[in-house]
Design a protein around this motif. Structure first.
Motif, PDB file in Angstrom:
ATOM      1  N   GLU A   1       2.839  12.746 -10.569  1.00  7.08           N
ATOM      2  CA  GLU A   1       3.314  12.570 -11.941  1.00  7.08           C
ATOM      3  C   GLU A   1       3.710  13.934 -12.459  1.00  7.08           C
ATOM      4  OE1 GLU A   1       2.040   9.205 -14.948  1.00  7.08           O
ATOM      5  OE2 GLU A   1       0.310  10.295 -14.189  1.00  7.08           O
ATOM      6  N   VAL A   2       4.933  14.045 -12.963  1.00  8.63           N
ATOM      7  CA  VAL A   2       5.469  15.341 -13.381  1.00  8.63           C
ATOM      8  C   VAL A   2       6.114  15.207 -14.764  1.00  8.63           C
ATOM      9  CG1 VAL A   2       7.098  17.187 -12.801  1.00  8.63           C
ATOM     10  CG2 VAL A   2       5.943  15.941 -10.974  1.00  8.63           C
ATOM     11  N   PRO A   3       5.793  16.142 -15.682  1.00  9.95           N
ATOM     12  CA  PRO A   3       6.489  16.138 -16.975  1.00  9.95           C
ATOM     13  C   PRO A   3       7.844  16.839 -16.849  1.00  9.95           C
ATOM     14  CG  PRO A   3       4.845  17.870 -16.953  1.00  9.95           C
ATOM     15  CD  PRO A   3       4.726  17.142 -15.634  1.00  9.95           C
ATOM     16  N   TYR A   4       8.829  16.363 -17.613  1.00  7.58           N
ATOM     17  CA  TYR A   4      10.172  16.950 -17.600  1.00  7.58           C
ATOM     18  C   TYR A   4      10.651  17.168 -19.030  1.00  7.58           C
ATOM     19  CZ  TYR A   4      10.718  15.964 -12.644  1.00  7.58           C
ATOM     20  OH  TYR A   4      10.570  15.958 -11.287  1.00  7.58           O
ATOM     21  N   THR A   5      11.462  18.200 -19.226  1.00  5.03           N
ATOM     22  CA  THR A   5      12.089  18.447 -20.516  1.00  5.03           C
ATOM     23  C   THR A   5      13.245  17.475 -20.696  1.00  5.03           C
ATOM     24  OG1 THR A   5      13.718  20.029 -19.693  1.00  5.03           O
ATOM     25  CG2 THR A   5      11.550  20.916 -20.348  1.00  5.03           C
ATOM     26  N   GLU A   6      13.847  17.471 -21.878  1.00  6.93           N
ATOM     27  CA  GLU A   6      14.988  16.575 -22.133  1.00  6.93           C
ATOM     28  C   GLU A   6      16.216  16.976 -21.322  1.00  6.93           C
ATOM     29  OE1 GLU A   6      16.367  18.771 -26.275  1.00  6.93           O
ATOM     30  OE2 GLU A   6      15.564  16.749 -26.336  1.00  6.93           O
ATOM     31  N   ASP A   7      16.189  18.174 -20.714  1.00  6.44           N
ATOM     32  CA  ASP A   7      17.281  18.621 -19.846  1.00  6.44           C
ATOM     33  C   ASP A   7      16.998  18.361 -18.366  1.00  6.44           C
ATOM     34  OD1 ASP A   7      18.906  19.644 -21.940  1.00  6.44           O
ATOM     35  OD2 ASP A   7      17.572  21.372 -22.072  1.00  6.44           O
ATOM     36  N   GLY A   8      15.856  17.721 -18.049  1.00  8.48           N
ATOM     37  CA  GLY A   8      15.534  17.380 -16.664  1.00  8.48           C
ATOM     38  C   GLY A   8      14.905  18.509 -15.874  1.00  8.48           C
ATOM     39  N   ILE A   9      14.290  19.475 -16.563  1.00  9.47           N
ATOM     40  CA  ILE A   9      13.621  20.601 -15.894  1.00  9.47           C
ATOM     41  C   ILE A   9      12.137  20.267 -15.797  1.00  9.47           C
ATOM     42  CG2 ILE A   9      13.098  23.065 -16.028  1.00  9.47           C
ATOM     43  CD1 ILE A   9      15.782  23.326 -17.589  1.00  9.47           C
ATOM     44  N   PRO A  10      11.541  20.352 -14.587  1.00 13.05           N
ATOM     45  CA  PRO A  10      10.143  19.969 -14.418  1.00 13.05           C
ATOM     46  C   PRO A  10       9.173  20.978 -15.025  1.00 13.05           C
ATOM     47  CG  PRO A  10      11.004  20.833 -12.365  1.00 13.05           C
ATOM     48  CD  PRO A  10      12.161  20.776 -13.331  1.00 13.05           C
ATOM     49  N   GLY A  11       7.973  20.495 -15.275  1.00 16.55           N
ATOM     50  CA  GLY A  11       6.924  21.321 -15.865  1.00 16.55           C
ATOM     51  C   GLY A  11       6.097  22.064 -14.840  1.00 16.55           C
ATOM     52  N   TRP A  12       6.550  22.176 -13.624  1.00 16.19           N
ATOM     53  CA  TRP A  12       5.850  22.948 -12.591  1.00 16.19           C
ATOM     54  C   TRP A  12       6.891  23.764 -11.839  1.00 16.19           C
ATOM     55  CZ3 TRP A  12       7.391  22.238  -7.575  1.00 16.19           C
ATOM     56  CH2 TRP A  12       8.176  21.115  -7.333  1.00 16.19           C
ATOM     57  N   GLY A  13       6.456  24.770 -11.178  1.00 18.86           N
ATOM     58  CA  GLY A  13       7.381  25.610 -10.410  1.00 18.86           C
ATOM     59  C   GLY A  13       8.184  26.521 -11.319  1.00 18.86           C
ATOM     60  N   ASN A  14       9.170  27.174 -10.756  1.00 21.55           N
ATOM     61  CA  ASN A  14       9.983  28.137 -11.485  1.00 21.55           C
ATOM     62  C   ASN A  14      11.433  27.661 -11.491  1.00 21.55           C
ATOM     63  OD1 ASN A  14      10.713  30.414 -12.849  1.00 21.55           O
ATOM     64  ND2 ASN A  14      10.704  31.742 -11.077  1.00 21.55           N
ATOM     65  N   PHE A  15      11.643  26.452 -11.992  1.00 22.32           N
ATOM     66  CA  PHE A  15      12.980  25.869 -11.991  1.00 22.32           C
ATOM     67  C   PHE A  15      13.721  26.228 -13.272  1.00 22.32           C
ATOM     68  CE2 PHE A  15      10.495  23.153  -9.220  1.00 22.32           C
ATOM     69  CZ  PHE A  15      11.326  23.010  -8.138  1.00 22.32           C
ATOM     70  N   LYS A  16      14.991  26.507 -13.126  1.00 15.07           N
ATOM     71  CA  LYS A  16      15.839  26.806 -14.277  1.00 15.07           C
ATOM     72  C   LYS A  16      16.967  25.784 -14.406  1.00 15.07           C
ATOM     73  CE  LYS A  16      14.929  31.780 -14.202  1.00 15.07           C
ATOM     74  NZ  LYS A  16      13.708  31.690 -13.470  1.00 15.07           N
ATOM     75  N   LYS A  17      17.059  24.896 -13.408  1.00 14.92           N
ATOM     76  CA  LYS A  17      18.118  23.888 -13.404  1.00 14.92           C
ATOM     77  C   LYS A  17      17.510  22.486 -13.371  1.00 14.92           C
ATOM     78  CE  LYS A  17      20.298  25.550  -9.751  1.00 14.92           C
ATOM     79  NZ  LYS A  17      21.284  25.726  -8.691  1.00 14.92           N
ATOM     80  N   GLN A  18      18.302  21.520 -13.767  1.00 11.60           N
ATOM     81  CA  GLN A  18      17.904  20.122 -13.757  1.00 11.60           C
ATOM     82  C   GLN A  18      17.596  19.679 -12.325  1.00 11.60           C
ATOM     83  OE1 GLN A  18      20.879  17.650 -15.526  1.00 11.60           O
ATOM     84  NE2 GLN A  18      19.770  15.763 -15.136  1.00 11.60           N
ATOM     85  N   THR A  19      16.450  19.009 -12.139  1.00  7.62           N
ATOM     86  CA  THR A  19      16.088  18.520 -10.807  1.00  7.62           C
ATOM     87  C   THR A  19      15.894  17.007 -10.772  1.00  7.62           C
ATOM     88  OG1 THR A  19      13.707  18.807 -11.139  1.00  7.62           O
ATOM     89  CG2 THR A  19      14.925  20.693 -10.242  1.00  7.62           C
ATOM     90  N   ILE A  20      16.107  16.334 -11.893  1.00  4.33           N
ATOM     91  CA  ILE A  20      15.939  14.882 -11.934  1.00  4.33           C
ATOM     92  C   ILE A  20      17.132  14.262 -12.671  1.00  4.33           C
ATOM     93  CG2 ILE A  20      14.584  14.795 -14.074  1.00  4.33           C
ATOM     94  CD1 ILE A  20      12.822  12.688 -12.443  1.00  4.33           C
ATOM     95  N   PHE A  21      17.519  13.054 -12.208  1.00  8.10           N
ATOM     96  CA  PHE A  21      18.703  12.399 -12.742  1.00  8.10           C
ATOM     97  C   PHE A  21      18.434  10.905 -12.846  1.00  8.10           C
ATOM     98  CE2 PHE A  21      19.873  16.137 -10.399  1.00  8.10           C
ATOM     99  CZ  PHE A  21      20.829  16.754 -11.198  1.00  8.10           C
TER     100      PHE A  21
END
Length: 136
Positions: free
Chosen positions: A43-63
């Motif tokens: 289970e992963v939280p995501y911002t409204e832009d599709g960026i996950p709440g874990w790791g060091n992501f700066k781009k959308q990873t969910i669609f």
């Protein structure tokens, strides 16, 4: 307007890391817009832009499942299972790829520190391959 402004519980999504999932919760007054539960139990939280709440992501990873085109994504099966020694050597040369739970192959240098060691200890050698040569 953000990509997930109108997201609803039970919407079907596809994450580049974990694969297929469904929205389990929607948050209106929070940094995160939604919680997604994947088929593998994560289970992963995501911002409204599709960026996950874990790791060091700066781009959308969910669609949204219907919006993503996976025709150019590498899901090829592993053709040769590598030895632990070869996996370590390829990682040192930055020529190692890892298979994500979604089935997509990615550069191993993006992995969390210790992931390779954990997979080696679990003898999951089939999750690694030598990076294919890039076309120039």
């Amino acid at each position: 307007m953000a990509y997930f402004d109108k997201v609803k519980v039970k919407d079907k999504l596809f994450g580049l890391v974990f694969g297929a999932g469904k929205v389990s919760q929607v948050f209106e007054d929070s940094h995160y817009k939604m919680m997604v539960k994947f088929k593998n139990g994560h289970e992963v939280p995501y911002t409204e832009d599709g960026i996950p709440g874990w790791g060091n992501f700066k781009k959308q990873t969910i669609f949204y499942k219907d919006d993503i085109d996976l025709t150019d994504v590498d899901f090829a099966p592993v053709t040769k299972v590598l030895s632990p020694k070869k996996i370590i050597k390829l990682r040192e040369k930055k020529k190692l790829e890892v298979r994500l739970p979604s089935g997509i192959w990615t550069d191993c240098s993006k992995c969390v520190v210790g992931y390779v060691e954990d997979m080696l200890e679990a003898e999951n050698y089939h999750l690694f391959r030598k990076a294919p040569k890039k076309d120039k």
